[in-house]
Motif scaffolding. Structure first.
Motif, PDB file in Angstrom:
ATOM      1  N   GLY A 287       0.839  -1.205   0.000  1.00  0.00           N
ATOM      2  CA  GLY A 287       0.000   0.000   0.000  1.00  0.00           C
ATOM      3  C   GLY A 287       0.862   1.238   0.000  1.00  0.00           C
ATOM      4  O   GLY A 287       1.317   1.677   1.052  1.00  0.00           O
ATOM      5  N   SER A 288       1.116   1.765  -1.217  1.00  0.00           N
ATOM      6  CA  SER A 288       1.929   2.983  -1.379  1.00  0.00           C
ATOM      7  C   SER A 288       3.302   2.887  -0.718  1.00  0.00           C
ATOM      8  O   SER A 288       3.835   3.885  -0.230  1.00  0.00           O
ATOM      9  CB  SER A 288       1.167   4.211  -0.884  1.00  0.00           C
ATOM     10  OG  SER A 288      -0.030   4.376  -1.623  1.00  0.00           O
ATOM     11  N   CYS A 289       3.856   1.691  -0.713  1.00  0.00           N
ATOM     12  CA  CYS A 289       5.230   1.525  -0.220  1.00  0.00           C
ATOM     13  C   CYS A 289       6.159   2.027  -1.328  1.00  0.00           C
ATOM     14  O   CYS A 289       5.951   1.724  -2.505  1.00  0.00           O
ATOM     15  CB  CYS A 289       5.473   0.049   0.074  1.00  0.00           C
ATOM     16  SG  CYS A 289       7.100  -0.275   0.769  1.00  0.00           S
TER      17      CYS A 289
HETATM   18  P1  PGA Z   1       0.601   0.303  -4.543  1.00  0.00           P
HETATM   19  O1  PGA Z   1      -0.100  -1.132  -4.764  1.00  0.00           O
HETATM   20  O2  PGA Z   1       2.014   0.020  -4.088  1.00  0.00           O
HETATM   21  O3  PGA Z   1       0.547   0.961  -5.887  1.00  0.00           O
HETATM   22  O4  PGA Z   1      -0.173   1.013  -3.511  1.00  0.00           O
HETATM   23  C1  PGA Z   1       0.129  -2.194  -3.880  1.00  0.00           C
HETATM   24  C2  PGA Z   1      -0.667  -3.394  -4.317  1.00  0.00           C
HETATM   25  O5  PGA Z   1      -1.787  -3.231  -4.808  1.00  0.00           O
HETATM   26  O6  PGA Z   1      -0.195  -4.546  -4.168  1.00  0.00           O
END
Ligand code: PGA
Length: 247
Positions: A209-211
């Motif tokens: 998640g937005s890492c």
């Molecule tokens: P993101 O996606 O790094 O673009 O937030 C993570 C994922 O959906 O696995």
């Protein structure tokens, strides 16, 4: 020692030549030996990419649990494996949300993948409304109970869990390291309660998640965060490698 993993979920991005260039770039770059890197390209490129013999393992973003049959447009568990996938993603929120994959169907996918010797990265995570009510632990526990905790210990051992709060996916809004660590510790506790502490200690739990290259170091420094499942930032070699070198 738990396996450290940095996995790139390319989603529905990149052309064939872009995919080849990205994997070749990753392969040619320096990264820590103790980190397992995996990329999940679009399925149509798995075969081509598997011929590059990259140090980076390949995975399938999706597959059908049946070995064959009348499922127009789907790729079977056997077919993605045959095309070069060693890992599979199961339970990604985009599959749950846009393709109505039910808990029962996810359970079938987990079983089919493990029966064929594929390694499963099982995704879980709560939407914002649940986080606001502070019910995220119960929500995630239910997801694990419904699609994963039927497994016998010997199979559970082969699973990697990815905690991906839906409010953080593709939004640029990452979980704080405290939020990530709390949930990862809670997930490990859920596994310990269902199985035992030894098994729980062996399972890698990834954050997603937005890492990105800026926040990965702090997230990966958390005791229970064993790596990341990366979407957007996995599409650029430099960003992906910065993350893979963030332990
Ligand atoms: P993101 O996606 O790094 O673009 O937030 C993570 C994922 O959906 O696995």
């Amino acid at each position: 020692m738990r396996q450290k993993i940095v996995a790139g979920n390319w989603k529905m991005n990149l052309t064939k030549s872009e995919s080849i260039a990205l994997l070749n770039d990753i392969n040619a770059s320096k990264h820590a030996e103790n980190v397992q890197m995996i990329v999940f390209p679009p399925a149509v490129y798995l075969n081509t990419l598997s011929e590059l013999n990259a140090r980076c393992a390949l995975g399938a973003q999706n597959f059908h649990p049946a070995e064959q049959g009348a499922f127009t447009g789907e790729n079977s568990v056997l077919q993605v494996q045959d095309a070069g996938a060693e890992y599979v993603l199961v339970g990604h929120s985009e599959r749950r949300m846009y393709f109505q994959e039910s808990e029962e169907f996810l359970k079938d996918k987990v079983d089919a993948a493990l029966a064929h010797g594929l390694k499963v990265i099982f995704c879980c995570g709560e939407p914002l409304s649940i986080r606001e009510l502070e019910h995220q632990n119960e929500f995630v526990n239910k997801q694990l109970e419904e699609s994963l905790f039927h497994l016998p210990a010997a199979m559970m051992q082969k699973v990697v869990v990815a905690y991906e709060p839906i409010w953080a996916i593709g939004t640029g809004k990452t979980a704080s390291s405290a939020q990530a660590e709390n949930m990862h510790a809670a997930i490990r506790e859920m596994i310990a309660t269902k199985y035992d502490q030894d098994l729980a200690n062996q399972i890698s739990i990834l954050y997603g998640g937005s890492c990105n290259g800026t926040n990965a170091k702090e997230l990966f420094a958390c005791a229970n965060v064993d790596g990341g499942l990366i979407g957007g930032a996995s599409l650029k070699t430099a960003d992906f490698l910065t993350i893979a070198n963030s332990f």
